[in-house]
Scaffold this motif. Structure first.
Motif, PDB file in Angstrom:
ATOM      1  N   ASP A 115      40.682  72.218 -46.434  1.00 48.50           N
ATOM      2  CA  ASP A 115      39.707  71.245 -45.923  1.00 48.50           C
ATOM      3  C   ASP A 115      38.624  70.901 -46.941  1.00 48.50           C
ATOM      4  OD1 ASP A 115      41.083  71.183 -43.598  1.00 48.50           O
ATOM      5  OD2 ASP A 115      39.691  72.410 -42.439  1.00 48.50           O
ATOM      6  N   VAL A 116      38.291  71.837 -47.832  1.00 43.44           N
ATOM      7  CA  VAL A 116      37.290  71.545 -48.869  1.00 43.44           C
ATOM      8  C   VAL A 116      37.747  70.370 -49.727  1.00 43.44           C
ATOM      9  CG1 VAL A 116      36.084  72.446 -50.901  1.00 43.44           C
ATOM     10  CG2 VAL A 116      36.436  73.912 -48.907  1.00 43.44           C
ATOM     11  N   ASP A 117      39.039  70.341 -50.030  1.00 41.76           N
ATOM     12  CA  ASP A 117      39.585  69.264 -50.854  1.00 41.76           C
ATOM     13  C   ASP A 117      39.659  67.951 -50.087  1.00 41.76           C
ATOM     14  OD1 ASP A 117      40.434  70.769 -53.404  1.00 41.76           O
ATOM     15  OD2 ASP A 117      41.266  71.981 -51.785  1.00 41.76           O
ATOM     16  N   LEU A 118      39.893  68.016 -48.787  1.00 41.24           N
ATOM     17  CA  LEU A 118      39.878  66.801 -47.973  1.00 41.24           C
ATOM     18  C   LEU A 118      38.478  66.204 -47.940  1.00 41.24           C
ATOM     19  CD1 LEU A 118      42.135  67.933 -44.994  1.00 41.24           C
ATOM     20  CD2 LEU A 118      42.751  66.396 -46.871  1.00 41.24           C
ATOM     21  N   LYS A 119      37.458  67.046 -47.837  1.00 38.70           N
ATOM     22  CA  LYS A 119      36.077  66.550 -47.838  1.00 38.70           C
ATOM     23  C   LYS A 119      35.705  65.957 -49.201  1.00 38.70           C
ATOM     24  CE  LYS A 119      34.441  69.760 -44.278  1.00 38.70           C
ATOM     25  NZ  LYS A 119      33.575  70.941 -43.974  1.00 38.70           N
ATOM     26  N   PHE A 120      36.201  66.592 -50.270  1.00 41.01           N
ATOM     27  CA  PHE A 120      35.940  66.055 -51.611  1.00 41.01           C
ATOM     28  C   PHE A 120      36.541  64.659 -51.741  1.00 41.01           C
ATOM     29  CE2 PHE A 120      37.153  65.357 -56.040  1.00 41.01           C
ATOM     30  CZ  PHE A 120      35.974  65.659 -56.719  1.00 41.01           C
ATOM     31  N   PHE A 121      37.785  64.490 -51.268  1.00 40.70           N
ATOM     32  CA  PHE A 121      38.384  63.161 -51.329  1.00 40.70           C
ATOM     33  C   PHE A 121      37.614  62.159 -50.479  1.00 40.70           C
ATOM     34  CE2 PHE A 121      41.053  60.028 -49.152  1.00 40.70           C
ATOM     35  CZ  PHE A 121      41.271  59.184 -50.224  1.00 40.70           C
ATOM     36  N   ALA A 137      36.412  58.677 -51.726  1.00 41.00           N
ATOM     37  CA  ALA A 137      36.913  57.473 -51.079  1.00 41.00           C
ATOM     38  C   ALA A 137      35.793  56.498 -50.761  1.00 41.00           C
ATOM     39  CB  ALA A 137      37.673  57.843 -49.811  1.00 41.00           C
ATOM     40  N   LYS A 138      34.589  57.003 -50.506  1.00 35.47           N
ATOM     41  CA  LYS A 138      33.453  56.114 -50.251  1.00 35.47           C
ATOM     42  C   LYS A 138      33.144  55.252 -51.478  1.00 35.47           C
ATOM     43  CE  LYS A 138      31.331  59.152 -46.815  1.00 35.47           C
ATOM     44  NZ  LYS A 138      30.187  60.053 -46.492  1.00 35.47           N
ATOM     45  N   ALA A 139      33.486  55.765 -52.650  1.00 37.82           N
ATOM     46  CA  ALA A 139      33.312  54.999 -53.889  1.00 37.82           C
ATOM     47  C   ALA A 139      34.600  54.262 -54.258  1.00 37.82           C
ATOM     48  CB  ALA A 139      32.900  55.930 -55.028  1.00 37.82           C
ATOM     49  N   LYS A 140      35.578  54.234 -53.330  1.00 39.30           N
ATOM     50  CA  LYS A 140      36.873  53.569 -53.532  1.00 39.30           C
ATOM     51  C   LYS A 140      37.623  54.163 -54.715  1.00 39.30           C
ATOM     52  CE  LYS A 140      35.374  49.274 -51.345  1.00 39.30           C
ATOM     53  NZ  LYS A 140      35.221  47.800 -51.458  1.00 39.30           N
ATOM     54  N   VAL A 141      37.558  55.490 -54.814  1.00 38.97           N
ATOM     55  CA  VAL A 141      38.227  56.215 -55.888  1.00 38.97           C
ATOM     56  C   VAL A 141      39.413  56.981 -55.326  1.00 38.97           C
ATOM     57  CG1 VAL A 141      38.000  58.126 -57.530  1.00 38.97           C
ATOM     58  CG2 VAL A 141      36.155  56.447 -57.302  1.00 38.97           C
ATOM     59  N   HIS A 142      40.605  56.757 -55.894  1.00 38.31           N
ATOM     60  CA  HIS A 142      41.762  57.584 -55.589  1.00 38.31           C
ATOM     61  C   HIS A 142      41.915  58.623 -56.691  1.00 38.31           C
ATOM     62  CE1 HIS A 142      42.840  54.178 -52.894  1.00 38.31           C
ATOM     63  NE2 HIS A 142      43.227  55.180 -52.138  1.00 38.31           N
ATOM     64  N   ILE A 143      42.580  59.725 -56.364  1.00 37.89           N
ATOM     65  CA  ILE A 143      42.579  60.906 -57.223  1.00 37.89           C
ATOM     66  C   ILE A 143      44.003  61.262 -57.639  1.00 37.89           C
ATOM     67  CG2 ILE A 143      41.976  63.364 -57.322  1.00 37.89           C
ATOM     68  CD1 ILE A 143      39.860  62.785 -55.158  1.00 37.89           C
ATOM     69  N   THR A 144      44.146  61.772 -58.867  1.00 37.90           N
ATOM     70  CA  THR A 144      45.397  62.376 -59.306  1.00 37.90           C
ATOM     71  C   THR A 144      45.238  63.889 -59.231  1.00 37.90           C
ATOM     72  OG1 THR A 144      45.917  60.531 -60.778  1.00 37.90           O
ATOM     73  CG2 THR A 144      47.047  62.612 -61.195  1.00 37.90           C
ATOM     74  N   TYR A 145      46.075  64.527 -58.422  1.00 38.93           N
ATOM     75  CA  TYR A 145      46.034  65.978 -58.243  1.00 38.93           C
ATOM     76  C   TYR A 145      47.109  66.618 -59.108  1.00 38.93           C
ATOM     77  CZ  TYR A 145      42.986  65.171 -54.243  1.00 38.93           C
ATOM     78  OH  TYR A 145      41.932  64.792 -53.433  1.00 38.93           O
ATOM     79  N   ILE A 170      48.751  65.148 -46.926  1.00 44.00           N
ATOM     80  CA  ILE A 170      47.712  64.300 -46.313  1.00 44.00           C
ATOM     81  C   ILE A 170      47.025  63.473 -47.392  1.00 44.00           C
ATOM     82  CG2 ILE A 170      45.482  64.326 -45.136  1.00 44.00           C
ATOM     83  CD1 ILE A 170      46.434  66.833 -43.639  1.00 44.00           C
ATOM     84  N   LEU A 171      46.674  64.122 -48.489  1.00 47.26           N
ATOM     85  CA  LEU A 171      46.016  63.417 -49.602  1.00 47.26           C
ATOM     86  C   LEU A 171      46.934  62.365 -50.203  1.00 47.26           C
ATOM     87  CD1 LEU A 171      44.315  66.535 -51.223  1.00 47.26           C
ATOM     88  CD2 LEU A 171      43.128  64.630 -50.124  1.00 47.26           C
ATOM     89  N   GLN A 172      48.207  62.692 -50.344  1.00 49.21           N
ATOM     90  CA  GLN A 172      49.170  61.739 -50.889  1.00 49.21           C
ATOM     91  C   GLN A 172      49.308  60.519 -49.982  1.00 49.21           C
ATOM     92  OE1 GLN A 172      53.262  63.184 -51.206  1.00 49.21           O
ATOM     93  NE2 GLN A 172      53.437  62.238 -53.229  1.00 49.21           N
ATOM     94  N   SER A 173      49.261  60.724 -48.676  1.00 46.73           N
ATOM     95  CA  SER A 173      49.388  59.615 -47.726  1.00 46.73           C
ATOM     96  C   SER A 173      48.199  58.664 -47.789  1.00 46.73           C
ATOM     97  CB  SER A 173      49.544  60.156 -46.301  1.00 46.73           C
ATOM     98  OG  SER A 173      48.324  60.730 -45.832  1.00 46.73           O
ATOM     99  N   LYS A 174      47.093  59.116 -48.370  1.00 45.16           N
ATOM    100  CA  LYS A 174      45.890  58.291 -48.479  1.00 45.16           C
ATOM    101  C   LYS A 174      45.824  57.536 -49.806  1.00 45.16           C
ATOM    102  CE  LYS A 174      43.122  61.273 -45.422  1.00 45.16           C
ATOM    103  NZ  LYS A 174      42.815  60.245 -44.391  1.00 45.16           N
ATOM    104  N   GLY A 175      46.935  57.507 -50.549  1.00 43.84           N
ATOM    105  CA  GLY A 175      46.986  56.738 -51.793  1.00 43.84           C
ATOM    106  C   GLY A 175      46.698  57.530 -53.044  1.00 43.84           C
ATOM    107  N   ASN A 176      46.607  58.855 -52.918  1.00 47.66           N
ATOM    108  CA  ASN A 176      46.382  59.689 -54.090  1.00 47.66           C
ATOM    109  C   ASN A 176      47.714  60.070 -54.733  1.00 47.66           C
ATOM    110  OD1 ASN A 176      43.388  60.072 -53.774  1.00 47.66           O
ATOM    111  ND2 ASN A 176      44.067  60.909 -51.810  1.00 47.66           N
ATOM    112  N   TRP A 185      37.437  49.886 -63.431  1.00 47.75           N
ATOM    113  CA  TRP A 185      38.731  49.926 -62.752  1.00 47.75           C
ATOM    114  C   TRP A 185      39.026  51.371 -62.383  1.00 47.75           C
ATOM    115  CZ3 TRP A 185      44.106  50.459 -65.227  1.00 47.75           C
ATOM    116  CH2 TRP A 185      45.104  50.301 -64.253  1.00 47.75           C
ATOM    117  N   SER A 186      38.951  51.691 -61.098  1.00 45.77           N
ATOM    118  CA  SER A 186      39.263  53.039 -60.625  1.00 45.77           C
ATOM    119  C   SER A 186      40.745  53.102 -60.300  1.00 45.77           C
ATOM    120  CB  SER A 186      38.429  53.374 -59.380  1.00 45.77           C
ATOM    121  OG  SER A 186      38.758  54.659 -58.902  1.00 45.77           O
ATOM    122  N   ALA A 187      41.475  53.967 -60.999  1.00 46.81           N
ATOM    123  CA  ALA A 187      42.933  54.029 -60.856  1.00 46.81           C
ATOM    124  C   ALA A 187      43.409  55.458 -61.043  1.00 46.81           C
ATOM    125  CB  ALA A 187      43.599  53.114 -61.883  1.00 46.81           C
TER     126      ALA A 187
END
Length: 458
Positions: free
Chosen positions: A153-159, A163-171, A187-193, A357-359
């Motif tokens: 859950d800590v990582d979900l909160k970090f994402f 996400a509020k800054a429209k940033v997707h993450i590479t894990y 779950i994180l992958q389903s959100k576009g990460n 460009w956040s990618a």
């Protein structure tokens, strides 16, 4: 200099012994032939130290090798401006804050590129260059999280904060924790990460035998498959503690990886690049692309300097952004950043004025591969400047690319007149007083030419 050229001299580098690397700002009107953030070593000669300058626009700054020492100095090494003289005539100025002695001992190709670009701008001659990033962005940001502990859950909160800054993450996932982290990672992958690969265990690869490295990489792939993650077409790799060697790179290529993240010692630039060993297959889908990580991670900076570490990180990020660079920001999973610290970081990431460009890392690699199919040229036809764009490959452009064009006078209007082609669906937008961008989108492979007409602003 201030009275005549509108350029302030803020001091020199006499007391900054390690500050002797020119760091270029990519995509600017007078330094566009060099990659973003390229280091150019300058000789240190007693009595003729480089100057710190300030003016309307900047194109380079002098720092140490790591690009950290000198951050607090507000000046720049190359600046330019344009002003109206009392007569009303417009006058252009480029100021290079290092003497001729240092030109001769530095990288001659870099020095000549700076001089060439500067002279064309001063002479008000058209100049064209391909934007480093998709239109309309001038720099790129990739947030990378190294998953070395079980993701929860800590990582979900970090994402959620990112996400509020429209940033997707590479894990980048350590396969030894993949199975226990799978539910959260999906779950994180389903959100576009993006899910990428870190290693089988938190141990470097450099110096190990090729056989041992191959065994470890096969174990990595198997454990990731067992956790429900198959190797995608644009699979990425980030070696633990960024420790790898030529054997690692060869194995990654053979196993079908698309890219890897490296430390800043792998290159002098702040853009993706192809390793020298794969230049002969520069346009092949199988070639590895290197993404250099050139910024101190925020938590590392704060650990090294509890009082000013966050400020240092934010200043480094500002400079990388100013340079038109790729900024790979690394975080550990289970981040220990306080909410207010994370908020300060994400606010910086979300700044709309910086054209960031956040990618994900994979998206950056996909763009960089496509960019290799774009080739531009400028010549003349009956005395009129002519832009030619050659798009190779078999697929239409998926990203919106930009051809940047220097304008003869500030705020000139640019018109494109098709020359031998019927391609009319290109748009022109001003990027600043000195340049316009030609947007190329969904264009099929082929060769296209336009005559350039400049209408002076009134």
């Amino acid at each position: 200099m201030e009275n005549t050229l509108d350029i302030k001299v803020l001091g020199d580098t006499e007391k900054e012994e390690e500050v002797n690397f020119l760091m270029t700002y990519g995509g600017t009107p007078i330094v566009h032939s060099l990659p973003a953030g390229q280091r150019v070593w300058l000789e240190r000669v007693k009595g003729i130290y480089p100057l710190h300058l300030q003016s309307q626009q900047a194109s380079a700054k002098i720092l140490d090798w790591s690009r950290i020492n000198g951050l607090d100095q507000p000046g720049h090494s190359i600046v330019f401006n344009e002003k109206a003289l009392p007569s009303g005539t417009l006058s252009r100025v480029v100021a290079v804050g290092y003497p001729e002695r240092l030109w001769r001992s530095a990288d001659q190709k870099a020095m000549e590129a700076i001089a060439h670009n500067s002279l064309l701008w001063l002479l008000r001659l058209p100049d064209v260059y391909l934007g480093s990033w998709p239109h309309p962005y001038s720099n790129a940001l990739t947030v990378a999280v190294d998953v070395i502990d079980v993701a929860d859950d800590v990582d979900l909160k970090f994402f959620d904060a990112m996400a509020k800054a429209k940033v997707h993450i590479t894990y980048f996932v350590l396969s030894s924790v993949a199975a226990k982290s799978a539910a959260t990672l999906k779950i994180l992958q389903s959100k576009g990460n993006e899910i990428a690969y870190l290693g089988d265990r938190f141990e470097g690869f450099k110096g190990q035998s090729s056989e041992m490295q191959a065994e470890r990489l096969k174990k990595l792939l198997q454990e990731m498959r067992d956790a429900g993650f198959t190797l995608p077409a644009n699979a990425g790799f980030h070696a633990p503690i960024e420790s790898q060697d030529a054997s690692t790179e060869k194995l990654l290529t053979n196993l079908g990886f698309s890219y890897f993240v490296s430390f800043m010692d792998r290159t002098d630039v702040r853009e993706p690049f192809l390793p020298p060993t794969t230049k002969e297959v520069a346009n092949a889908a199988t070639s590895l692309i290197v993404l250099p990580r050139t910024i101190t991670p925020p938590e590392d900076a704060m650990e090294q300097n509890p009082d000013n570490g966050l400020k240092q990180f934010l200043t480094e990020f500002d400079l990388s952004t100013e340079a038109g660079a790729l900024s790979i920001i690394r975080f550990p999973n289970q981040s220990l950043l306080a909410p207010e610290e994370l908020d300060e970081i994400t606010t910086k990431f979300a700044n709309p004025s910086k054209k960031i460009w956040s990618a994900t890392a994979g998206e950056v690699v996909d763009w960089w591969r496509e960019r290799q199919h774009l080739h531009i040229d400028l010549d003349t036809k009956a005395g009129i400047p002519r832009l030619t764009v050659n798009i190779t490959g078999v697929e239409p452009l998926r990203h919106s690319a930009s051809v940047l064009i220097n304008l003869p006078y500030p705020n000139d209007s640019l018109r494109l007149i098709p020359d031998g082609n019927d391609l009319k669906d290109v748009s022109i937008t001003p990027t600043d007083p000195w340049r316009a961008a030609v947007k190329l989108e969904n264009i099929k492979p082929g060769k296209y030419s336009w005559l350039l007409r400049f209408d002076h602003a009134k």
